[in-house]
Design a protein around this motif. Structure first.
Motif, PDB file in Angstrom:
ATOM      1  N   LYS A  32       0.760  -1.045  -0.044  1.00 38.80           N
ATOM      2  CA  LYS A  32      -0.047   0.027   0.067  1.00 38.80           C
ATOM      3  C   LYS A  32       0.807   1.301   0.154  1.00 38.80           C
ATOM      4  O   LYS A  32       0.290   2.557  -0.107  1.00 38.80           O
ATOM      5  N   ILE A  33       2.237   1.165   0.236  1.00 38.37           N
ATOM      6  CA  ILE A  33       3.069   2.246   0.437  1.00 38.37           C
ATOM      7  C   ILE A  33       3.632   2.651  -0.982  1.00 38.37           C
ATOM      8  O   ILE A  33       3.852   1.895  -1.788  1.00 38.37           O
ATOM      9  N   VAL A  34       3.411   4.017  -1.304  1.00 41.22           N
ATOM     10  CA  VAL A  34       3.969   4.623  -2.680  1.00 41.22           C
ATOM     11  C   VAL A  34       5.275   5.109  -2.549  1.00 41.22           C
ATOM     12  O   VAL A  34       5.781   5.132  -1.194  1.00 41.22           O
ATOM     13  N   ASN A  35       5.986   5.022  -3.463  1.00 40.64           N
ATOM     14  CA  ASN A  35       7.448   5.423  -3.414  1.00 40.64           C
ATOM     15  C   ASN A  35       7.995   6.350  -2.609  1.00 40.64           C
ATOM     16  O   ASN A  35       9.064   6.532  -1.919  1.00 40.64           O
ATOM     17  N   SER A  36       7.023   7.581  -2.708  1.00 44.92           N
ATOM     18  CA  SER A  36       7.480   8.765  -2.019  1.00 44.92           C
ATOM     19  C   SER A  36       7.175   8.905  -0.589  1.00 44.92           C
ATOM     20  O   SER A  36       7.725   9.642   0.087  1.00 44.92           O
ATOM     21  N   GLN A  37       6.323   7.827  -0.376  1.00 46.46           N
ATOM     22  CA  GLN A  37       5.908   7.764   1.234  1.00 46.46           C
ATOM     23  C   GLN A  37       6.889   7.268   2.349  1.00 46.46           C
ATOM     24  O   GLN A  37       7.722   6.353   1.703  1.00 46.46           O
ATOM     25  N   LYS A  38       6.811   7.982   3.346  1.00 48.54           N
ATOM     26  CA  LYS A  38       8.081   7.402   4.393  1.00 48.54           C
ATOM     27  C   LYS A  38       7.332   6.442   5.161  1.00 48.54           C
ATOM     28  O   LYS A  38       6.033   6.537   5.170  1.00 48.54           O
ATOM     29  N   ILE A  39       8.077   5.357   5.614  1.00 47.83           N
ATOM     30  CA  ILE A  39       7.547   4.365   6.438  1.00 47.83           C
ATOM     31  C   ILE A  39       8.309   4.281   7.797  1.00 47.83           C
ATOM     32  O   ILE A  39       9.339   4.231   7.938  1.00 47.83           O
ATOM     33  N   LYS A  40       7.271   4.096   9.052  1.00 51.74           N
ATOM     34  CA  LYS A  40       7.965   3.869  10.104  1.00 51.74           C
ATOM     35  C   LYS A  40       7.651   2.425  10.758  1.00 51.74           C
ATOM     36  O   LYS A  40       6.763   1.889  10.670  1.00 51.74           O
ATOM     37  N   LEU A  41       8.866   1.877  11.076  1.00 52.91           N
ATOM     38  CA  LEU A  41       8.921   0.623  11.580  1.00 52.91           C
ATOM     39  C   LEU A  41       9.362   0.586  13.146  1.00 52.91           C
ATOM     40  O   LEU A  41      10.294   1.413  13.494  1.00 52.91           O
ATOM     41  N   GLU A  42       8.598  -0.196  13.916  1.00 55.03           N
ATOM     42  CA  GLU A  42       9.039  -0.316  15.168  1.00 55.03           C
ATOM     43  C   GLU A  42       9.716  -1.678  15.360  1.00 55.03           C
ATOM     44  O   GLU A  42       9.027  -2.708  15.033  1.00 55.03           O
ATOM     45  N   VAL A  43      10.998  -1.659  15.855  1.00 55.34           N
ATOM     46  CA  VAL A  43      11.764  -2.781  15.963  1.00 55.34           C
ATOM     47  C   VAL A  43      12.263  -3.126  17.420  1.00 55.34           C
ATOM     48  O   VAL A  43      12.577  -2.066  17.993  1.00 55.34           O
ATOM     49  N   ILE A  44      12.320  -4.421  17.684  1.00 53.05           N
ATOM     50  CA  ILE A  44      13.209  -4.588  19.212  1.00 53.05           C
ATOM     51  C   ILE A  44      14.499  -5.434  18.391  1.00 53.05           C
ATOM     52  O   ILE A  44      14.517  -6.558  17.748  1.00 53.05           O
TER      53      ILE A  44
END
Length: 466
Positions: free
Chosen positions: A443-455
């Protein structure tokens, strides 16, 4: 005198006339038989049973007596430390206490040298395991292996004698309505026997559709877990696992792991050390009226193939998208659970006969199964795969994906920290499996930023902005 003789003669004559009339008017006329009555136009056409006499009630005594000696009491001893109080620790050095917790259940002896099968949840997190036989002798038990997915565990005790044990029956031959006997140790009562019938087969109780249980109405309560479900011949056809109840006590629904699945798990644990899971090498959908309408097909039951694993035997024999699997080993396939109930008893490289429909024509091929692999998904130089049940339990989480590889050059300095870490969420939404993660990434387009929460692999919570 003459009057007396005349009166006697008159009585005898009257009696003779009465007797003769009875014989003429009543005894000479036949009484209608059941067969004649049934043919009368004035009677209802009732059918009579061809069985002579009423059926004798089922005798459970021999099967119950043989079973109780092979069912054991399992005690699980574990230790937990109470949470420390910072004030008490500062002033008095108090760091909490270690408390012992005792769990109880049942188990079934399956070999004369002391192998015992029970439920995984009966022995989970155990520090010590203790088994008490029906004759009240107690032994320390060793854990051989477990299958958390099907809730089966294998134990071993060292006894100084040959032990009574149960032989495996064929759970595939169970019929709805067949009598079964449940034996266990609910409420610390040894050798409790209850009876019921098979209410359903291949019952799925998980969202993933990987489980296949026998459902019975035999009374099962806490403590019965791990006990035996046997047929009237005394053969083990299931391991009692759980009940369906809002109160925690029996209300009419009880479930058992089928003996064929249990036997396969035990053989895998003894031979390989873990459970060998086999899959057909295809993915797809269970058909119903709505899905069939969307796909514009007439078939409303079966398994619709959407994708075939590359270089699998399923691909080699020609299975392809659009094929509808209707039978495996001559057993009807209507749901994904029907497939799993068959594959749960198989190993990689075993062959199954697959019947499927293509373009309205039925075809049959032999397909070799492949080993189940962890599903993977990748995005922007990160690769993820699903977490095993053992890892979820160790990490105390019930969601997330493992980060298996980091090739993104921007995060090369943090590669060691990120690899083997756990992805918890994508844009604030918890991740349950690879299919959901793929959907969110798509669903994420190329220009969109994405936030990942990681341990991270060291246990630190990290937020990444890609």
């Amino acid at each position: 005198m003459k009057k007396t003789i005349s009166l006697l003669f008159l009585c005898i004559f009257s009696g003779a006339i009465t007797l003769g009339g009875y014989k003429y008017f009543f005894e000479n006329k036949s009484i209608p038989t059941l067969e004649q009555t049934a043919n009368s136009e004035h009677t209802l056409p009732l059918k009579t049973s061809s069985i002579a006499g009423s059926a004798a009630p089922t005798d459970f005594t021999q099967a119950a007596e043989n079973t109780v000696n092979a069912v054991v009491h399992v005690k699980n001893l574990s230790y937990t430390r109470t949470r420390s109080n910072s004030l008490l620790e500062f002033f008095y050095g108090y760091k909490g206490e270690t408390q012992a917790q005792v769990g109880m259940g049942s188990g079934v002896i399956i070999t004369e040298d002391g192998y015992i099968v029970t439920n995984n949840h009966v022995i989970a997190n155990a520090s010590e395991l203790e088994v008490t036989l029906n004759d009240n002798q107690t032994y320390k038990a060793k854990l051989i292996g477990t299958d958390k997915q099907m809730d089966i565990a294998l134990l071993k005790i060292e006894a100084d004698k040959k032990l009574p044990y149960l032989v495996f029956g064929d759970s595939d031959n169970l019929r709805l309505g067949e009598w079964v006997i449940a034996v266990g140790n609910p409420f610390n009562l040894t050798s409790t026997v209850t009876t019921g019938i098979v209410s359903a087969k291949a019952r799925n109780l998980s969202k993933s559709g990987i489980q296949s249980f026998i459902q019975t109405d035999a009374v099962i309560n806490p403590g019965n877990s791990g006990g035996a479900l046997v047929n009237t011949r005394g053969e083990l056809i299931g391991i009692n696992t759980m009940i369906s109840s809002n109160t925690g006590s029996y209300v009419g629904y009880a479930f058992a792991v089928p003996s064929n699945i249990t036997k396969k798990i035990i053989e895998d644990l003894l031979e390989y050390g873990d459970v060998q899971q086999a899959v057909l090498g295809v993915s797809g959908l269970e058909l119903n009226n709505l899905i069939a309408k969307d796909l514009k097909i007439e078939q409303t039951h079966g398994f619709y193939i959407q994708d075939v694993v590359k270089q699998s035997d399923a691909e080699k024999v020609g299975l392809t998208k659009g094929d509808i699997i209707t039978q495996i080993n001559s057993k009807p396939i209507k749901t994904f659970v029907d497939i799993k109930s068959i594959l749960n008893t198989k190993r990689p490289q075993d062959k199954v006969e697959v019947t499927y429909i293509r373009n309205g024509q039925s075809k049959t091929d032999m397909v070799a199964l492949i080993k189940a692999q962890s599903q993977q998904v990748s995005y922007n130089g990160f690769e993820f795969e699903e977490i095993t049940e053992q890892e979820r339990e160790r990490l105390k989480i019930n969601y997330g994906l493992k980060i298996t590889k980091v090739d993104n050059p921007n995060y090369a300095p943090y590669k060691d920290e990120l690899e083997q870490g756990i992805l918890l969420s994508i844009n604030g939404q918890r991740v349950q499996n690879t299919a959901q993660a793929k959907m969110l990434f798509d669903k994420i387009v190329n220009s969109q930023k994405i936030k990942l929460e990681v341990i991270s692999s060291s246990g630190e919570l990290i937020r990444i902005l890609l």
